[in-house]
Enzyme design. Sequence first.
Site, PDB file in Angstrom:
ATOM      1  N   HIS A 165     -15.592  15.668 -37.126  1.00 48.79           N
ATOM      2  CA  HIS A 165     -15.044  17.089 -37.364  1.00 48.79           C
ATOM      3  C   HIS A 165     -15.087  17.655 -38.656  1.00 48.79           C
ATOM      4  O   HIS A 165     -15.056  18.878 -39.089  1.00 48.79           O
ATOM      5  CB  HIS A 165     -13.588  17.290 -36.824  1.00 48.79           C
TER       6      HIS A 165
ATOM      7  N   ASP B 253     -15.827  10.745 -32.838  1.00 52.85           N
ATOM      8  CA  ASP B 253     -15.367  11.560 -34.160  1.00 52.85           C
ATOM      9  C   ASP B 253     -15.627  10.696 -35.352  1.00 52.85           C
ATOM     10  O   ASP B 253     -15.151  10.639 -36.353  1.00 52.85           O
ATOM     11  CB  ASP B 253     -13.741  11.666 -34.308  1.00 52.85           C
TER      12      ASP B 253
ATOM     13  N   SER C 179      -8.852  13.532 -43.432  1.00 50.40           N
ATOM     14  CA  SER C 179      -9.657  13.253 -42.428  1.00 50.40           C
ATOM     15  C   SER C 179     -10.962  12.591 -42.745  1.00 50.40           C
ATOM     16  O   SER C 179     -11.562  13.297 -43.799  1.00 50.40           O
ATOM     17  CB  SER C 179     -10.112  14.272 -41.349  1.00 50.40           C
TER      18      SER C 179
END
Length: 490
Positions: A218, A251, A333
């Site tokens: 992402h 992911d 992230s």
Amino acid sequence: MSTENEGTAVPPAPSAPPPPADAPAASAPQGAHPGSAPAGGHPYGPPAPQTRQDAGAGESSSAPDPSWPPPPPPSTPAYGGDGGVGHGAAGQGGGAVGQGGGGWGAGWGSTYQQPAPKNGRRRGGLVAAVLVAALAAGGLGGGLGYTLARENDSGGSTTVSSTTSGGNVKRDPGTVAAVAAAALPSTVTIEAASSSGEGGTGTGFVFDKQGHIVTNNHVVADAVDGGNLSATFPDGKKYEAEVVGNAQGYDVAVIKLKKAPSDLKPLTLGNSDDVAVGDSTIAIGAPFGLSNTVTTGIISAKNRPVASSDGSGSKASYMSALQTDASINPGNSGGPLLDAQGNVIGINSAIQSTSNGGFGTGQAGSIGLGFAIPINQAKYVAQELIETGKPVYAKIGASVSLEDTTNGAKITEQGVGGTEPVDPGGPADKAGLKPGDVITKLDDRVIDSGPTLIGEIWTHKPGDEVTVTYERGGKEYTTELTLGSRVGDS
């Protein structure tokens, strides 16, 4: 969660405290105008400007799907925004983690947000706050100096000589400072933008000497089909990069630096299977755009089922996560979660946060519930992406319900689009599983929902043999199953 690229509002600088009511007014130095602050007094300034922040994207659920991609579970929050931390790499957004009646959902590191305006207002807001704080500290120091000098003058002249440095500070191996000093040079801040200019900020780390960087899908999703992608090291050196491969379901993504330097130092990968609850953790990332930030905590739980969506309602990511209370925010992230020895044990990917966001805005912030993809799984995925450019998923060949439940993962009576709920000749069919069976365990792991089952399956590799415990007609059975494989996200 989406890529993180959101900023946070900078709190106004605190005003100087008023003098005590019974304190006599200090006489102004000669030459001072009435009403002006005395030398060394606390400066008063206007509150620092606030930066712009966007809200995270929402998500909708869809019908169960026997093949990829599985629809996101009900009430699963969307990816968080960028700009801060959020989706781990790309921003982190809020998203509730729900349990009991269903699988777990978690908002990724940060919510998605357009890049900050190039007029520098966001940086200016932060700098303004820092400057005000510095001035306040300087004013306090000056005031103290003035008072002490005046008192000393009343008793005669006093000469104060400064001492030399207290000596070299040595930080032993294994301390947080030593681990951070070794890991930071191999951690990068990633900026990803689509061809239309939309994107966010995340984190990644050096995987090998060839210039491969591992991060979250992402974080770089906006740059997969064109756009701009770059990675900046703590020393300020910035490199253009390209996406080598991405796995939406896991992911995980791998990018490669263009014109990579020859002195890259890959971070050492640990063994996430050996991690224990209570072990110390160190997270590195760019929360809310603040690159090279280090936070600490412990492993709060293992094998935590976490599911999240890209916000489109058509695809979902699942993981059996490491839970940590190390502060993780939008922008973290894709960054490494390290153990006390500096080994990478996970990739920071998602957070659970309060529904109203944090920092006085719609952007979610850390409340001590962060989730990381175990490095054993991420390493396997990264190697597949480097070798083939496509992810490989393990599968059982059956469609399971994603409805909220605590009883297990139920094989649906009908597949999506008229397909068979159990693939004829597939792994589940060969193991004797049928529509209506409720899977309650995979090996020794308790399965409480469909998303939990998917996350556990994806911790394995195709060809692995697993023991499936299931219920049929009120009775419990077990069967051996050899996992099949599926290539790609489509």
